[in-house]
Design a protein around this motif. Structure first.
Motif, short mmCIF file in Angstrom:
data_model
loop_
_atom_site.label_atom_id
_atom_site.label_comp_id
_atom_site.label_asym_id
_atom_site.label_seq_id
_atom_site.Cartn_x
_atom_site.Cartn_y
_atom_site.Cartn_z
N CYS A 179 -70.92 11.18 30.96
CA CYS A 179 -70.95 12.57 31.46
C CYS A 179 -70.03 12.77 32.66
CB CYS A 179 -72.36 12.98 31.86
SG CYS A 179 -73.54 12.92 30.54
N ASP A 217 -76.64 7.88 36.62
CA ASP A 217 -75.79 8.74 35.79
C ASP A 217 -75.84 10.18 36.28
OD1 ASP A 217 -74.22 9.32 33.31
OD2 ASP A 217 -75.99 10.52 32.87
N THR A 220 -67.18 5.03 24.97
CA THR A 220 -68.56 5.11 24.48
C THR A 220 -68.89 4.03 23.45
OG1 THR A 220 -68.46 7.51 24.85
CG2 THR A 220 -70.30 6.68 23.55
N CYS A 228 -73.59 6.45 29.71
CA CYS A 228 -73.31 7.83 29.33
C CYS A 228 -72.09 8.34 30.09
CB CYS A 228 -74.51 8.73 29.62
SG CYS A 228 -75.81 8.54 28.42
N THR A 255 -72.74 12.48 37.98
CA THR A 255 -72.35 13.78 37.41
C THR A 255 -72.41 14.89 38.46
OG1 THR A 255 -73.19 13.11 35.26
CG2 THR A 255 -72.84 15.45 35.59
N ASP A 262 -71.90 9.46 20.94
CA ASP A 262 -71.68 10.21 22.17
C ASP A 262 -72.90 10.04 23.06
OD1 ASP A 262 -73.64 11.79 21.06
OD2 ASP A 262 -72.41 13.59 20.86
N MET A 263 -73.00 10.89 24.06
CA MET A 263 -74.06 10.79 25.05
C MET A 263 -75.45 10.87 24.41
SD MET A 263 -74.55 13.47 28.15
CE MET A 263 -74.65 14.81 26.97
#
Length: 699
Positions: A353, A681, A315, A351, A685, A142-143
């Motif tokens: 997000c 990123d 991912t 990422c 977001t 994941d992130m």
């Protein structure tokens, strides 16, 4: 879950991403004394089946500094500088700046500079590294996994300043994300804050202030001018104007007097009221609205489910792309450090997000805003369905009309005066509860007519009318079809002319002749015609009225309102069959009704919309969407909001994927550094979140 199992609900502070919500949920489910746990990301709540202390739960959420309180309590407000995550961010920023200054003075390879960068990274990214390394060991990508690999990789190739900068920028990004998500949840929290936490009650002759959860059904609540009403109940003393906008979205206060219903969270504006409590604090209309809104935000929209599924594969794909970029080109060009650096930059850019948050933040904001404006939408799936509605079907009585028939015209076909005929009609109808009978009785009462005490041989005939002997003569009062063999051309012409105007005719006669009658109409709501026009303007061109009334009456009302299609003489199952036939042809249809008689039709439509949910448990439970006040104007607003939401979701997904793609393309020629990748990123977001917050402005 067994019936006796302990269930507790908690509010979560600091929950800023849906992947963190899933991780927190998994962690809580691993607590041995918990049988099941469910996190609602939109509402920021945790439901736990089993026994767990708040300390245990906060430990499960320590990776994101989550804090919890029981659902009915408030978080203690701390100044930002007293919160641990901000203290860590501030301290790590000081070390990062110290590293920059040291390098400027002593050169790039200063040992003190490197030490400052390591300290900045450890302090600012300690939680990130712990989770990232755990995930890496468990092969969970994941992130945090991507960021951990990128930062450790940067240090491994000697990019100390860039690795530390990435940590600080990532922490700032999370702070901004947390702030913007909290703004999105503001709509729900404003609902939670509406209800007072205490109530003044009179018990055993004594007035005292008690917590609302200690108030029992039957207690007497005292509400003075300017105070909020703490509990649902019925007025037993006093008269006042009450602002009900919190529940119904109505801006104009409503006069409340003896016997009227009042709701928790509404404002008593100018009078004194005593209210007998009818529901406990957990069962009030406001509590149900809050619960349904929170549940609605947990029901994922189709686009949200798609994004979640997409992110699951996205991912690992980014990780594979980064490895390929770091390994393949050096085999042909050499220069390993350069390509490893670019591979690490791909991890940071990749990422997900912005992508993962693009849909839920819009759904959360939209459903919360709708609730504040008196429209309860029970989930993202219905919000998206509403945006695609092609046909709106309306129940007539109580929806397009006021649901209270009134006599508009008195008809006389004899030389007897109006008062004597009214006296006969009122006497025959005085024992009936039929809405048309009530209309005739009200009409006679307004003219001070007194009914006779006795009616001999009284009979009621379902679907026809009533009969009885008065003054030695048998009288009949009912539908024209009952008098079919006595209708003259003159009477038939009169009846037809009234029916064409949307009125129902009730005739009064004897066995020999028709004496007179009444033209009765259920008056259209004041704003119904305007709402039909507004629906046409927003692009809903197919509008149909469904009713159990006869064809002539139905067409008269429809013509007055500007509705072209009418389906009359329908029983509830007839409405259901008609809507099902529309669905089977692929038409997206919404049904607007009262939530009781129209339950079958509401259930079969794509979106079932109930009128007047305030005070109606049935409407709240059966419909997919509820107009809390009897205000049809909220329907065009809800459709516009749903379409705006769909546009926002589309824009967010485009921005999230578009910026990622652009950043990835810039990495290959080496035009994007690690810290610029974090900016990209972070920018994506924040951009999608603030774009979603535009939905708060929809009125």
């Amino acid at each position: 879950m067994s019936r006796d199992e302990h269930v507790a609900v908690y509010r979560i502070e600091g929950l800023s991403c849906s992947s963190c919500a899933k991780k927190f949920e998994d962690n809580v489910n691993h607590i041995s004394s918990v049988s099941n746990a469910k996190v609602n990301f939109g509402a920021a709540t945790l439901t736990v089946c089993g026994i767990a202390t708040i300390q245990d739960l906060e430990k499960a959420g320590s990776f994101d500094h989550l804090q919890l309180v029981p659902k009915h309590e408030q978080f203690e407000k701390k100044a930002w500088y007293k919160q641990r995550q901000y203290q860590q961010l501030l301290l790590s920023t000081v070390f990062l700046l110290s590293g920059f200054i040291t390098h400027m003075i002593d050169g790039e390879h200063s040992q003190f500079g490197i030490l400052f960068y390591i300290l900045a990274t450890l302090i600012g990214g300690s939680t990130l590294f712990v989770e990232g390394i755990k995930n890496l060991i468990q092969l969970r990508f994941d992130m945090t996994t991507l960021m951990t690999i990128a930062i450790l990789g940067a240090f491994a190739i000697g990019e100390w300043s860039e690795g530390a900068t990435v940590v600080i920028l990532f922490a700032i990004s999370e702070t901004l994300e947390r702030f913007s998500i909290d703004r999105a949840r503001k709509s729900i929290r404003s609902l939670v804050d509406l209800s007072p936490k205490e109530a003044w009650i009179r018990k055993d002759g004594e007035e005292k202030c008690v917590p609302i959860y200690d108030v029992e059904v039957g207690d007497i609540c005292i509400i003075k001018a300017g105070q909020k009403i703490a509990m649902d109940g019925r007025v037993i003393k006093g008269v006042s104007s009450v602002n009900q906008s919190a529940i119904t979205g109505e801006s104009i206060p409503v006069v409340k007097q003896l016997g009227d219903e009042v709701f928790a969270g509404t404002l008593n504006e100018d009078g004194y009221l005593e209210v007998e409590v009818s529901k406990k604090a957990t069962d009030t209309t406001l509590s149900k609205i809050i619960q349904l809104v929170e549940e609605a935000q947990a029901n994922r929209a189709p686009s949200q489910a798609f994004i979640d599924q997409f992110a699951k594969y996205y991912t690992p794909a980014i990780l594979i792309l980064a490895i390929l970029l770091a390994v393949v080109p050096p085999f042909f060009q050499g220069n390993w450090l350069t390509w490893i650096y670019r591979g690490l930059t791909v991890l940071v850019v990749g990422c997900p997000c912005a992508l993962v948050i693009s849909t839920p933040v819009a759904i959360v904001t939209s459903i919360g805003n709708a609730a504040r404006n008196g429209v309860l939408i029970k989930g993202g799936v219905y919000l998206e369905e509403l945006s695609a509605i092609q046909t709106v079907a309306f129940d007539k009585t109580g929806t397009l009309t006021q649901g209270k028939p009134e006599v508009t015209d008195f008809l006389s076909f004899t030389d007897k005066n109006e008062r004597s005929l009214l006296e006969i009609a009122m006497t025959l109808e005085s024992g009936s509860t039929h809405p048309l009978a009530a209309a005739i009785t009200r009409y006679a009462n307004e003219r001070l007519i007194i009914p006779q005490e006795n009616v001999e041989s009284f009979q009621s005939h379902t679907g026809k009318g009533v009969e009885g002997i008065l003054y030695g003569i048998r009288h009949f009062l009912g539908s024209p079809s009952w008098f079919e063999n006595k209708l003259t051309p003159e009477v038939t012409s009169k009846i037809t002319s009234y029916q064409q105007k949307g009125k129902t005719v009730v005739l009064l006669g004897t066995e020999k002749e028709i004496l007179g009658g009444f033209a009765i109409a259920d008056q259209p709501r004041e704003k119904s015609k305007q709402v039909i026009q507004e629906l046409n303007r927003v692009g809903v061109e197919h509008i149909v009225m469904l009713t159990g009334d006869n064809e002539q009456t139905a067409k008269g009302i429809a013509h007055h309102l500007g509705i072209k299609e009418v389906k009359s003489d329908l029983m509830p199952e007839g409405k259901q069959h008609y809507l099902k036939s529309l669905r089977d042809t692929g038409i997206s249809v919404a049904m607007v009704g009262d939530g009781v008689n129209d339950a079958p039709a509401l259930a079969v439509s794509h979106v079932g919309i109930a009128m007047g949910g305030a005070g109606s448990d049935t409407a709240l439970e059966t419909a997919d969407m509820v107009l809390m006040a009897d205000d049809l104007e909220k329907l065009p607003f809800a459709i516009r909001l749903s379409r705006f939401t769909k546009r926002i979701i589309g824009q967010n997904i485009t921005v999230a994927l578009g910026l990622k793609l652009l950043a990835l393309l810039l990495i290959i020629p080496g035009m994007l550094t690690l810290w610029l990748a974090v900016f990209a990123d972070m920018g994506a977001t924040v951009l999608v979140t603030f774009n979603a917050l535009r939905l708060l402005r929809s009125k």
